[in-house]
Write an enzyme that holds these catalytic residues in place. Structure first.
Site, mmCIF file in Angstrom:
data_model
loop_
_atom_site.group_PDB
_atom_site.id
_atom_site.type_symbol
_atom_site.label_atom_id
_atom_site.label_comp_id
_atom_site.label_asym_id
_atom_site.label_seq_id
_atom_site.Cartn_x
_atom_site.Cartn_y
_atom_site.Cartn_z
ATOM 1 N N SER A 142 -9.555 -15.025 2.319
ATOM 2 C CA SER A 142 -8.098 -14.975 2.864
ATOM 3 C C SER A 142 -7.441 -14.678 2.974
ATOM 4 C CB SER A 142 -7.490 -16.183 1.110
ATOM 5 O OG SER A 142 -7.173 -15.385 0.274
ATOM 6 N N SER A 176 8.030 10.112 -1.506
ATOM 7 C CA SER A 176 7.781 10.839 -0.217
ATOM 8 C C SER A 176 7.030 10.831 0.452
ATOM 9 C CB SER A 176 7.617 12.642 -1.822
ATOM 10 O OG SER A 176 6.158 11.328 -2.692
ATOM 11 N N HIS A 223 -6.244 -5.844 -3.289
ATOM 12 C CA HIS A 223 -7.356 -5.399 -0.912
ATOM 13 C C HIS A 223 -7.383 -7.161 -0.663
ATOM 14 C CE1 HIS A 223 -8.392 -1.462 -2.382
ATOM 15 N NE2 HIS A 223 -7.493 -1.633 -1.304
ATOM 16 N N PRO A 273 -7.677 7.355 -5.147
ATOM 17 C CA PRO A 273 -8.676 7.507 -4.757
ATOM 18 C C PRO A 273 -9.388 6.910 -3.600
ATOM 19 C CG PRO A 273 -7.712 6.127 -5.881
ATOM 20 C CD PRO A 273 -7.191 6.507 -5.297
ATOM 21 N N ARG A 296 0.715 -0.874 0.537
ATOM 22 C CA ARG A 296 0.063 -0.131 -0.303
ATOM 23 C C ARG A 296 0.593 1.129 0.316
ATOM 24 N NH1 ARG A 296 -2.929 2.485 4.753
ATOM 25 N NH2 ARG A 296 -4.605 3.690 3.603
ATOM 26 N N HIS A 307 0.619 4.284 -2.374
ATOM 27 C CA HIS A 307 0.670 5.452 -2.393
ATOM 28 C C HIS A 307 1.685 6.035 -2.169
ATOM 29 C CE1 HIS A 307 -2.567 4.855 0.973
ATOM 30 N NE2 HIS A 307 -2.508 4.514 0.013
ATOM 31 N N ASP A 308 2.760 6.120 -2.729
ATOM 32 C CA ASP A 308 4.151 6.919 -2.601
ATOM 33 C C ASP A 308 3.916 7.324 -4.305
ATOM 34 O OD1 ASP A 308 6.187 8.035 -2.922
ATOM 35 O OD2 ASP A 308 7.670 6.232 -3.614
ATOM 36 N N ASN A 362 -3.108 8.499 5.478
ATOM 37 C CA ASN A 362 -2.165 7.657 5.951
ATOM 38 C C ASN A 362 -1.692 7.880 6.672
ATOM 39 O OD1 ASN A 362 -1.201 7.211 2.774
ATOM 40 N ND2 ASN A 362 -0.077 8.818 3.036
HETATM 41 C C1 HEM Z 1 -8.268 1.749 -6.184
HETATM 42 C C2 HEM Z 1 -8.892 2.281 -5.826
HETATM 43 C C3 HEM Z 1 -7.782 1.947 -3.890
HETATM 44 C C4 HEM Z 1 -9.011 2.695 -3.271
HETATM 45 C C5 HEM Z 1 -10.077 3.142 -2.985
HETATM 46 C C6 HEM Z 1 -7.941 2.647 -1.664
HETATM 47 C C7 HEM Z 1 -8.520 2.345 -0.773
HETATM 48 C C8 HEM Z 1 -7.780 1.344 0.365
HETATM 49 C C9 HEM Z 1 -8.059 1.771 1.633
HETATM 50 C C10 HEM Z 1 -9.613 2.728 2.177
HETATM 51 C C11 HEM Z 1 -7.833 1.238 2.532
HETATM 52 C C12 HEM Z 1 -8.002 0.479 4.635
HETATM 53 C C13 HEM Z 1 -7.159 1.805 4.678
HETATM 54 C C14 HEM Z 1 -7.392 1.325 6.494
HETATM 55 O O1 HEM Z 1 -8.181 1.971 6.553
HETATM 56 O O2 HEM Z 1 -6.659 1.868 7.491
HETATM 57 C C15 HEM Z 1 -7.034 -0.192 1.771
HETATM 58 C C16 HEM Z 1 -5.703 -0.847 2.304
HETATM 59 C C17 HEM Z 1 -4.922 -1.472 1.520
HETATM 60 N N1 HEM Z 1 -4.540 -0.711 -0.151
HETATM 61 FE FE1 HEM Z 1 -5.687 -0.130 -1.059
HETATM 62 N N2 HEM Z 1 -6.855 1.252 -2.149
HETATM 63 C C18 HEM Z 1 -6.937 1.390 -3.215
HETATM 64 C C19 HEM Z 1 -6.400 0.433 -4.487
HETATM 65 C C20 HEM Z 1 -4.562 -0.087 -3.589
HETATM 66 C C21 HEM Z 1 -3.209 -0.641 -4.541
HETATM 67 C C22 HEM Z 1 -3.997 -0.296 -6.176
HETATM 68 C C23 HEM Z 1 -3.098 -1.356 -3.955
HETATM 69 C C24 HEM Z 1 -1.171 -1.986 -4.399
HETATM 70 C C25 HEM Z 1 -0.943 -1.969 -5.103
HETATM 71 C C26 HEM Z 1 -3.255 -0.805 -2.889
HETATM 72 C C27 HEM Z 1 -3.234 -1.536 -1.768
HETATM 73 C C28 HEM Z 1 -4.159 -1.943 -0.673
HETATM 74 C C29 HEM Z 1 -3.290 -2.460 1.017
HETATM 75 C C30 HEM Z 1 -2.175 -4.100 0.431
HETATM 76 C C31 HEM Z 1 -4.418 -2.507 2.079
HETATM 77 C C32 HEM Z 1 -4.087 -2.826 3.156
HETATM 78 C C33 HEM Z 1 -3.267 -2.815 4.289
HETATM 79 C C34 HEM Z 1 -2.013 -3.089 5.150
HETATM 80 O O3 HEM Z 1 -3.309 -3.668 5.960
HETATM 81 O O4 HEM Z 1 -2.002 -2.227 5.844
HETATM 82 N N3 HEM Z 1 -4.913 -0.377 -2.933
HETATM 83 N N4 HEM Z 1 -7.244 1.289 1.120
#
Ligand code: HEM
Ligand SMILES: *[C@@H]1O[C@H](CO)[C@@H](O)[C@H](O)[C@H]1NC(C)=O
Length: 353
Positions: free
Chosen positions: A276, A100, A218, A188, A86, A90-91, A119
């Site tokens: 999973s 950054s 996700h 987004p 993630r 975000h970077d 973040n």
């Molecule tokens: C498509 C648009 C995306 C949206 C709207 C989005 C939004 C989010 C949100 C709201 C969370 C939860 C954060 C929290 O409450 O702690 C999250 C977690 C996460 N996102 Fe996304 N995300 C998107 C795309 C991506 C992409 C492209 C990646 C990586 C290639 C990614 C990887 C992750 C990962 C691995 C987590 C879990 C982080 C953790 O457990 O620490 N996401 N995302």
């Protein structure tokens, strides 16, 4: 028993990793320049040094050192793999993949990206990058950029929790600017629909299919209730709860996220992938088909005719998704990068030089 499965995978994966030196399935090479039509001798094309094996001469141990730091952390807590993947996303979406997101806020100035509410406090894994950087500074000082460390660490994370193997080009240099206001402008939000997500990714040069493919990240990690609790309580005037949410899954989530959120300070966390949660795989897409996507931005990929077929293909063809994921990560990792004489090689990932 889940963690046991992970442990055995990690051990297996690690041995695969150490004795077979990478066989890359993905080759990152730019297409050859078009032939010149004029009779004038052409200058050799200006070649960017960004590429695979960037540190093979200047710091041959670089990728190995990073891999070990990631391995140690992920073995302790697989959540770090999610955090690092993630963090790389975000970077790259803010000012390109320039590290950054790793910069600390400086007193008297606008806070840095890492202190944006998006973040902070949810982004995790900074310590893993720090550990790798500290080791690298001992072995080859002032050589490996923080942006590259993050890109390699994300790749290693995908390997340790998903067995996904791919080569990552190096040569990104570190930026000197990090502004928290740019996070919300570029990332987004979780309530976007498929069309909005498409547009957001397009602005970064990523296709609709890549957007759907990368959302598969996700299939690991967690979300705080605040990112989706609007789907559970007071959804809209006609539906108290999001009708695209499986009703039993909704009850499960309401149990995890008791209302009303605003009455309590704490914001519990829930696994993004209900089936999973510590394996990076295509089960995420099966969840979507079963109306068990956690975020609106997840479930919309199945509900929208724009992307539903792409979701179904990812349900069916695991290895195709895996390959697409690797390629899309490499593509995402090349967004607006600083190369050659741009930017700098930070001495400490927290501060500009
Ligand atoms: C498509 C648009 C995306 C949206 C709207 C989005 C939004 C989010 C949100 C709201 C969370 C939860 C954060 C929290 O409450 O702690 C999250 C977690 C996460 N996102 Fe996304 N995300 C998107 C795309 C991506 C992409 C492209 C990646 C990586 C290639 C990614 C990887 C992750 C990962 C691995 C987590 C879990 C982080 C953790 O457990 O620490 N996401 N995302
Ligand atoms: C409430 O949400 C449902 C499902 O998304 C939608 O069909 C309906 O039109 C919405 N109602 C209002 C009043 O916005």
């Amino acid at each position: 028993m889940n963690s046991l499965a992970l442990l055995s995978c990690l051990i297996l994966c690690f041995s695969v990793f150490t004795d077979a030196s990478y066989k890359y399935s993905y080759d990152y090479t730019s297409p050859p320049p078009p032939p010149k039509k004029s009779g004038y001798p052409s200058l050799p094309p200006k070649k960017s040094t960004f590429g695979i094996g960037f540190y093979s001469k200047s710091c041959p141990q670089a990728e190995g050192i990073i891999r070990k730091a990631v391995f140690k952390a992920v073995l302790m807590n697989p959540g770090f793999a999610a955090g690092i993947i993630r963090m790389h996303f975000h970077d790259c979406f803010i000012r390109g993949c320039d590290g950054s997101v790793l910069l600390d806020s400086v007193p008297g100035k606008e806070t840095a990206e890492k202190d944006s509410p998006i973040n902070n406090p949810s982004l995790r894994g900074f310590g893993v990058i720090d550990e790798a950087k500290a080791l690298l500074e001992k072995v080859c000082p002032h050589t490996v950029s923080c942006a590259d460390i993050l890109a390699y660490a994300a790749r290693d994370s995908a390997f340790f929790v998903g067995g996904i193997k791919y080569a990552v080009p190096g040569g990104r240099r570190d930026g000197r600017v990090s502004l928290s206001s740019e996070v919300i402008q570029n990332l987004p939000p979780p309530f976007f629909d498929a069309k909005q997500l498409e547009d957001n990714f397009k602005a970064k040069g990523l296709s609709l299919d890549e957007m759907v493919t990368l959302s598969g990240a996700h299939s690991i990690g967690v979300s705080h209730c605040s990112a989706f609790s609007n789907r559970l309580y007071g959804f809209n005037t006609t539906h108290p709860q999001d009708p695209s949410l499986d009703t039993r899954y909704a009850s499960f989530l309401k149990n995890k996220c008791p209302r009303p959120m605003s009455d309590t300070q704490d914001d519990p966390i829930v696994n993004l992938d209900v089936s999973s949660p510590i394996h990076l795989d295509n089960k995420y897409y099966l969840n979507l088909r079963n109306h068990k996507g956690l975020l609106t931005s997840d479930q919309t990929l199945y509900e929208s005719p724009l992307t539903s077929k792409l979701v179904l293909n990812n349900v069916k063809f695991r290895s195709t998704w895996t390959r697409k994921f690797a390629n899309a990560m490499v593509h995402m990792g090349s967004i607006e990068i600083l190369t050659d004489n741009k930017g700098e090689i930070r001495k400490n990932c927290h501060f500009i030089n």
